[in-house]
Scaffold this motif. Structure first.
Motif, PDB file in Angstrom:
ATOM      1  N   ASP A   1       0.833  -1.201   0.000  1.00 14.46           N
ATOM      2  CA  ASP A   1       0.000   0.000   0.000  1.00 14.46           C
ATOM      3  C   ASP A   1       0.867   1.251   0.000  1.00 14.46           C
ATOM      4  O   ASP A   1       0.593   2.216  -0.706  1.00 14.46           O
ATOM      5  N   THR A   2       1.937   1.211   0.783  1.00 13.77           N
ATOM      6  CA  THR A   2       2.864   2.346   0.842  1.00 13.77           C
ATOM      7  C   THR A   2       3.510   2.590  -0.511  1.00 13.77           C
ATOM      8  O   THR A   2       3.626   3.729  -0.974  1.00 13.77           O
TER       9      THR A   2
ATOM     10  N   ASN B   1       3.994   5.641  -5.576  1.00 13.20           N
ATOM     11  CA  ASN B   1       3.877   5.707  -7.035  1.00 13.20           C
ATOM     12  C   ASN B   1       2.880   6.775  -7.452  1.00 13.20           C
ATOM     13  O   ASN B   1       3.110   7.534  -8.392  1.00 13.20           O
ATOM     14  N   THR B   2       1.727   6.833  -6.733  1.00 12.61           N
ATOM     15  CA  THR B   2       0.718   7.847  -7.031  1.00 12.61           C
ATOM     16  C   THR B   2       1.274   9.247  -6.822  1.00 12.61           C
ATOM     17  O   THR B   2       1.054  10.158  -7.625  1.00 12.61           O
TER      18      THR B   2
ATOM     19  N   ASP C   1      15.681  -1.696  -1.146  1.00  9.86           N
ATOM     20  CA  ASP C   1      14.827  -2.200  -2.209  1.00  9.86           C
ATOM     21  C   ASP C   1      13.416  -1.646  -2.022  1.00  9.86           C
ATOM     22  O   ASP C   1      12.768  -1.902  -1.015  1.00  9.86           O
ATOM     23  N   LYS C   2      12.959  -0.837  -2.998  1.00  4.89           N
ATOM     24  CA  LYS C   2      11.621  -0.250  -2.966  1.00  4.89           C
ATOM     25  C   LYS C   2      11.365   0.514  -1.671  1.00  4.89           C
ATOM     26  O   LYS C   2      10.313   0.402  -1.054  1.00  4.89           O
ATOM     27  N   GLY C   3      12.354   1.290  -1.257  1.00  7.00           N
ATOM     28  CA  GLY C   3      12.196   2.130  -0.073  1.00  7.00           C
ATOM     29  C   GLY C   3      12.353   1.410   1.244  1.00  7.00           C
ATOM     30  O   GLY C   3      12.079   1.991   2.292  1.00  7.00           O
ATOM     31  N   VAL C   4      12.807   0.144   1.230  1.00  7.80           N
ATOM     32  CA  VAL C   4      12.966  -0.642   2.457  1.00  7.80           C
ATOM     33  C   VAL C   4      14.405  -1.116   2.560  1.00  7.80           C
ATOM     34  O   VAL C   4      14.985  -1.595   1.580  1.00  7.80           O
TER      35      VAL C   4
ATOM     36  N   LYS D   1       8.717   3.349  10.872  1.00  9.14           N
ATOM     37  CA  LYS D   1       7.332   3.750  11.141  1.00  9.14           C
ATOM     38  C   LYS D   1       7.159   5.179  10.633  1.00  9.14           C
ATOM     39  O   LYS D   1       7.311   6.147  11.372  1.00  9.14           O
ATOM     40  N   LEU D   2       6.830   5.285   9.380  1.00 10.85           N
ATOM     41  CA  LEU D   2       6.803   6.596   8.731  1.00 10.85           C
ATOM     42  C   LEU D   2       5.411   7.210   8.770  1.00 10.85           C
ATOM     43  O   LEU D   2       4.883   7.659   7.758  1.00 10.85           O
TER      44      LEU D   2
END
Length: 280
Positions: free
Chosen positions: A33-34, A39-40, A139-142, A261-262
Motif C-alpha cells: 500500500d505504501t 507511485n501515485t 529495495d523499494k524504499g525498504v 514507522k513513517l
C-alpha cells in the motif's frame, strides 16, 4: 530459553507460524500500500511539474501580450488592469503549486535520508564481513539485510550458531538505537526436500529459522517483540538457480526487512495529495 519436548515444540511452532504469517501478511500488505501511495505521489509530482512549466510559459506569453496591448491601446487602463490581475493570479497559482511540490519532495527526501542513515549504521557495526555472506541494500524504499544461512545455521538445522549470535547482536545494536523501526525476519530455503521428526518440510524449516532469529533478538539482546514479525517463505522466492550448488547456497538465507514507522511521512503524502493546488 526453556527446552521444549519435540512434540510440544511442533504444536507450538505451528501455532506461532500461523500467527506470525498473519501479521507478516498484514505488514506485506502495508508495504504494498505504501509503495502504491509513493507511485501515485510521483505521478502527481510529475504532473505538477508539467503544469508549472506550462504556467511559466503562459506567464511569458501574457507579459508579451500585455506589453503589446499597452502599446496598441494606449490609455485603455481597464484592459491593462485586467492583464495585471491575470498575471497576479497566475503568479499566486505558481506559488501554491511550488509549496505543494516542495512539501512532497521533503517527505520523499526524509524517507531516503532515514534509509541511508540506517544502511550506514548497519555497515558500520557489521564491519568486514564477506559480501557474499551478508548484504545490505535498499529495495523499494525498504532497507534489506540478507544473511547467508552458512553464517546462521548448520545444514538442515534451525539452531543458531555462535558466530550468528555475534552478527545478530550487532544488528540488534542498531535497531535498539532506532525505536521507530519495526522489521520482518524471513526464512528462505533451497528446493532440497527435508523431513525429520521435528521438521515436516521446507515451510517448517524456513519458519523455524525465522523464529529462532527473533527469539535470540528478543531474549539475548532485548529487542522488543512488538517490533518483530517472523515469517517463512520456504523455497519459493529464490534469488538464484537451484540447479547449482552455488545457487542453492544463495537461496538459503535469512532476510531482514527493516520498516521505518513513517506515520509522519504518510501524513505528509496524504496532506499533499488532498491539497487543491495539486489537484486542479
Amino acid at each position: 530459553m526453556k527446552k521444549l519436548f519435540i512434540l510440544a515444540a511442533c504444536s507450538g511452532l505451528i501455532f506461532t507460524s500461523c500467527v506470525s504469517n498473519k501479521k507478516y501478511a498484514e505488514l506485506e500488505a502495508k508495504q504494498r500500500d505504501t509503495q502504491d501511495r509513493l507511485n501515485t505521489t510521483t505521478v502527481k509530482l510529475n504532473s505538477c511539474e508539467d503544469e508549472k512549466d506550462a504556467l511559466r510559459s503562459q506567464l511569458a506569453s501574457l507579459n508579451d501580450t500585455n506589453k503589446e496591448l499597452i502599446n496598441q491601446i494606449g490609455n485603455f487602463t481597464d484592459l491593462t488592469k485586467k492583464g495585471a490581475e491575470n498575471l497576479e493570479r497566475s503568479l499566486e497559482s505558481l506559488k501554491e503549486k511550488d509549496l505543494t511540490i516542495n512539501k512532497l519532495r521533503d517527505a520523499l527526501t526524509r524517507r531516503d535520508s532515514v534509509n541511508l542513515a540506517l544502511v550506514q549504521s548497519l555497515k558500520g557495526v557489521l564491519g568486514n564481513l564477506d559480501d557474499t555472506d551478508i548484504e545490505i541494500s535498499v529495495d523499494k524504499g525498504v532497507v534489506i539485510v540478507n544473511i547467508s544461512d552458512k553464517l546462521l545455521f548448520r545444514s538442515g538445522s534451525y539452531t543458531v550458531t555462535p558466530q550468528a549470535r555475534e552478527i545478530l547482536g550487532k544488528v540488534a545494536q542498531v535497531v535498539n538505537a532506532k525505536p521507530d523501526f519495526e522489521f520482518i525476519v524471513e526464512g528462505h530455503t533451497d528446493d532440497d526436500p527435508i523431513a525429520t521428526a521435528s521438521i515436516k518440510d521446507n515451510w517448517d524449516l524456513s519458519v523455524l529459522r525465522a523464529t529462532s532469529v527473533v527469539r535470540i533478538l528478543q531474549n539475548d539482546f532485548g529487542v522488543s517483540p512488538a517490533r518483530m514479525t517472523a515469517g517463512g517463505r520456504s523455497e519459493y522466492i529464490p534469488v538464484a538457480s537451484n540447479e547449482t550448488r552455488e545457487g542453492k547456497a544463495k537461496n538459503r538465507r535469512t532476510r531482514i526487512a527493516v520498516l521505518p514507522k513513517l506515520d509522519q511521512f504518510y501524513s505528509m503524502i496524504e496532506e499533499g495529495l488532498k491539497d487543491p493546488a495539486i489537484n486542479d
